[in-house]
Design an enzyme around this catalytic site. Structure first.
Site, PDB file in Angstrom:
ATOM      1  N   SER A  38       0.789  -1.239   0.000  1.00 19.01           N
ATOM      2  CA  SER A  38       0.000   0.000   0.000  1.00 19.01           C
ATOM      3  C   SER A  38       0.818   1.284   0.000  1.00 19.01           C
ATOM      4  O   SER A  38       0.246   2.370  -0.077  1.00 19.01           O
ATOM      5  CB  SER A  38      -0.983   0.004   1.172  1.00 19.01           C
ATOM      6  OG  SER A  38      -2.088  -0.814   0.887  1.00 19.01           O
ATOM      7  N   LYS A  69       0.037   3.685  -2.729  1.00 17.31           N
ATOM      8  CA  LYS A  69      -0.967   4.748  -2.635  1.00 17.31           C
ATOM      9  C   LYS A  69      -0.337   6.137  -2.592  1.00 17.31           C
ATOM     10  O   LYS A  69      -0.989   7.134  -2.931  1.00 17.31           O
ATOM     11  CB  LYS A  69      -1.849   4.526  -1.400  1.00 17.31           C
ATOM     12  CG  LYS A  69      -2.750   3.300  -1.471  1.00 17.31           C
ATOM     13  CD  LYS A  69      -3.565   3.128  -0.197  1.00 17.31           C
ATOM     14  CE  LYS A  69      -4.611   2.030  -0.316  1.00 17.31           C
ATOM     15  NZ  LYS A  69      -4.047   0.685  -0.383  1.00 17.31           N
ATOM     16  N   SER A  75      -5.953   3.304   4.647  1.00 23.36           N
ATOM     17  CA  SER A  75      -5.455   2.463   3.547  1.00 23.36           C
ATOM     18  C   SER A  75      -6.610   1.783   2.830  1.00 23.36           C
ATOM     19  O   SER A  75      -6.597   0.573   2.596  1.00 23.36           O
ATOM     20  CB  SER A  75      -4.447   1.428   4.045  1.00 23.36           C
ATOM     21  OG  SER A  75      -3.641   0.964   2.985  1.00 23.36           O
TER      22      SER A  75
END
Length: 465
Positions: free
Chosen positions: A118, A121, A297
């Site tokens: 993640s 991101k 997240s």
């Protein structure tokens, strides 16, 4: 008490950072209640480091004259992480950059493409903010052509099922408000009976990414441009099978409550070219939406953000188009994306490959004088150590509490951490660390090693030699 103290420290630290590093604007640096969220993925409880492993340090206060840590000492931290038995067979990549000068202090495997989980991101958030701006809002619209009302999805996946909540991010816009405003306009036109269509054509291509492994249905919804509050299902495994149609059915219910008869069933169809707008509702600004998606997240929200970017730059609003749009914008903004492979926006795809160097460079730009509103917003929206989001239970009572803000990354065989940290001497560092390819089930151990060997020591560092 712990959270209040940490919040005060974080706000004070970043305001001082602002005086020198270009973060002087009044940011919403202390997150509100909507930012407190569970970790990215259900995993074992994160272990508390052994007493004395991480020494809690009070930052000395940031200034342009704060000592720069020794690159040799910091490199030894990275070497210790790579040698730690907790990472097992995992490959380690570390990049640490001094924000004030741009000097690279640590480069250990930083050019090696690794699965970022993640931390991916961060790339999406920078690109979306760079193109759309922090104040960008998306609209959900009702149009009329003949006797058909079409509900047009514009990318809001935080919609309230009834009245909107103007003071909140989640549920800021409400389908009930849209239905009532639509009914008012229809009544004024003498229309009391309509059929309803759903226009979810803003996004194209599959709603599910073939690069995602089986089982990820628990962590992401079908990607569509219209949903009732997707955060209500975050990592629960209970995402609706067809979120956009669920929202359309709710809209029909609210129209009926407002006195409009709806005939037939909802059909999928693009709003006709001759349709007139009856009403619309708008989301919260992008900076607030990112605060929800980055701190928690949220994979669905980030995939939607990537497709909104693709649409804005006239790319196909699909998984491939969103990934291409992120890569293109990073390149346009001066970042070197050599050896970077993106298959999605959220980081769920194991096939994503990103050099830690790129992640650290984006953060260093965001924290530096040239970061502008894009950088300030990105940093303010990241989780804070020991305080909120996916760092809520990490760095508690240890070095990094309140002085480290970073995007976490967690997959079955990949762990990452990407953000900024203030050293004990008051120096602001940008960093990215990725541990990729450890054995299945080793996530908790890898995260422990990252915090114990690298992130915590960076925060506690008073190390000039």
């Amino acid at each position: 008490m712990r959270k209040a103290t940490t919040a005060a420290l974080t706000a004070a630290t970043l305001l001082v950072v602002g005086g020198y590093y270009g973060l002087a604007d009044a940011l919403d640096l202390v997150p509100g209640p909507l930012t407190v969220a569970a970790a990215d993925y259900p995993i074992q409880p994160f272990p508390t480091p052994a007493a004395g492993t991480l020494v809690s340090a009070q930052a000395a206060g940031l200034s342009p004259d704060a000592p720069v840590p020794s690159d040799g000492v910091l490199t030894r931290y990275a070497d210790a992480l790579a040698a730690d038995s907790l990472v097992g067979t995992g490959k380690v990549g570390v990049s640490v950059i001094d924000v004030a000068t741009g000097e690279v202090l640590v480069d250990r495997g930083a050019d090696t493409p690794l699965t970022p989980a993640s931390s991916n991101k961060v790339l999406t958030a920078w690109s979306v903010l760079s193109v759309l701006g922090a104040d960008h809002r998306v609209s959900t619209t009702a149009t009329l052509s003949g006797s058909t009302v079409t509900l047009v999805g514009g990318g809001d996946v935080l919609l309230s099922a009834d009245a909107g909540k103007p003071g909140d991010t989640v549920g800021h816009a409400g389908l009930g408000d849209l239905a009532r405003a639509t009914a008012e306009q229809l009544t004024a036109k003498g229309v009391t009976s309509v059929s309803v269509a759903l226009d979810d054509t803003l996004f194209t291509g599959p709603a599910w990414n073939s690069a995602w492994e089986a089982g990820n249905e628990a962590f992401v919804a079908q990607i569509q441009p219209l949903m009732l509050d997707v955060t209500a299902h975050h990592n629960s495994g209970s995402y609706p099978a067809d979120p956009a149609m669920e929202a359309a059915q709710t809209f029909v219910t609210r129209l009926g409550e407002a006195g409009i008869t709806v005939t037939g069933t909802v059909a999928r169809a693009a709003s006709p070219a001759d349709a007139v707008e009856l009403a619309k509702v708008e989301s919260a600004p992008l900076e607030d939406i990112l605060k929800v998606s980055l701190k928690s997240s949220d994979n669905t929200m980030t995939e939607v953000e990537g497709r909104l970017l693709a649409s804005a730059v006239h790319q196909e609003a699909s998984f491939e188009g969103a990934a291409a749009a992120v890569m293109s914008q990073l390149t346009k903004d001066g970042f070197d994306v050599t050896r970077t492979v993106l298959l999605d926006s959220s980081g769920l795809a194991v096939g994503n490959k990103v050099p830690p160097r790129l992640l650290a460079q984006v953060i260093a730009r965001a924290a530096g004088d040239s970061g502008g509103t894009t950088g300030r917003t990105l940093l303010a929206d990241l989780p804070v150590g020991g305080l909120d989001g996916t760092l809520n239970e990490r760095f508690v009572g240890a070095a990094g509490e309140g002085t480290l803000r970073a995007k976490t990354g967690s997959l079955d065989q990949s762990a990452s951490l990407t953000g900024t940290v203030v050293t004990q001497d008051g120096r602001l560092l940008a960093f990215a660390v990725v541990v990729d390819g450890f054995e299945s089930g080793g996530l908790t151990a890898a995260r422990t090693a990252i915090d114990k060997d690298l992130a915590g020591p960076l925060a506690a560092c008073g190390c000039q030699g």
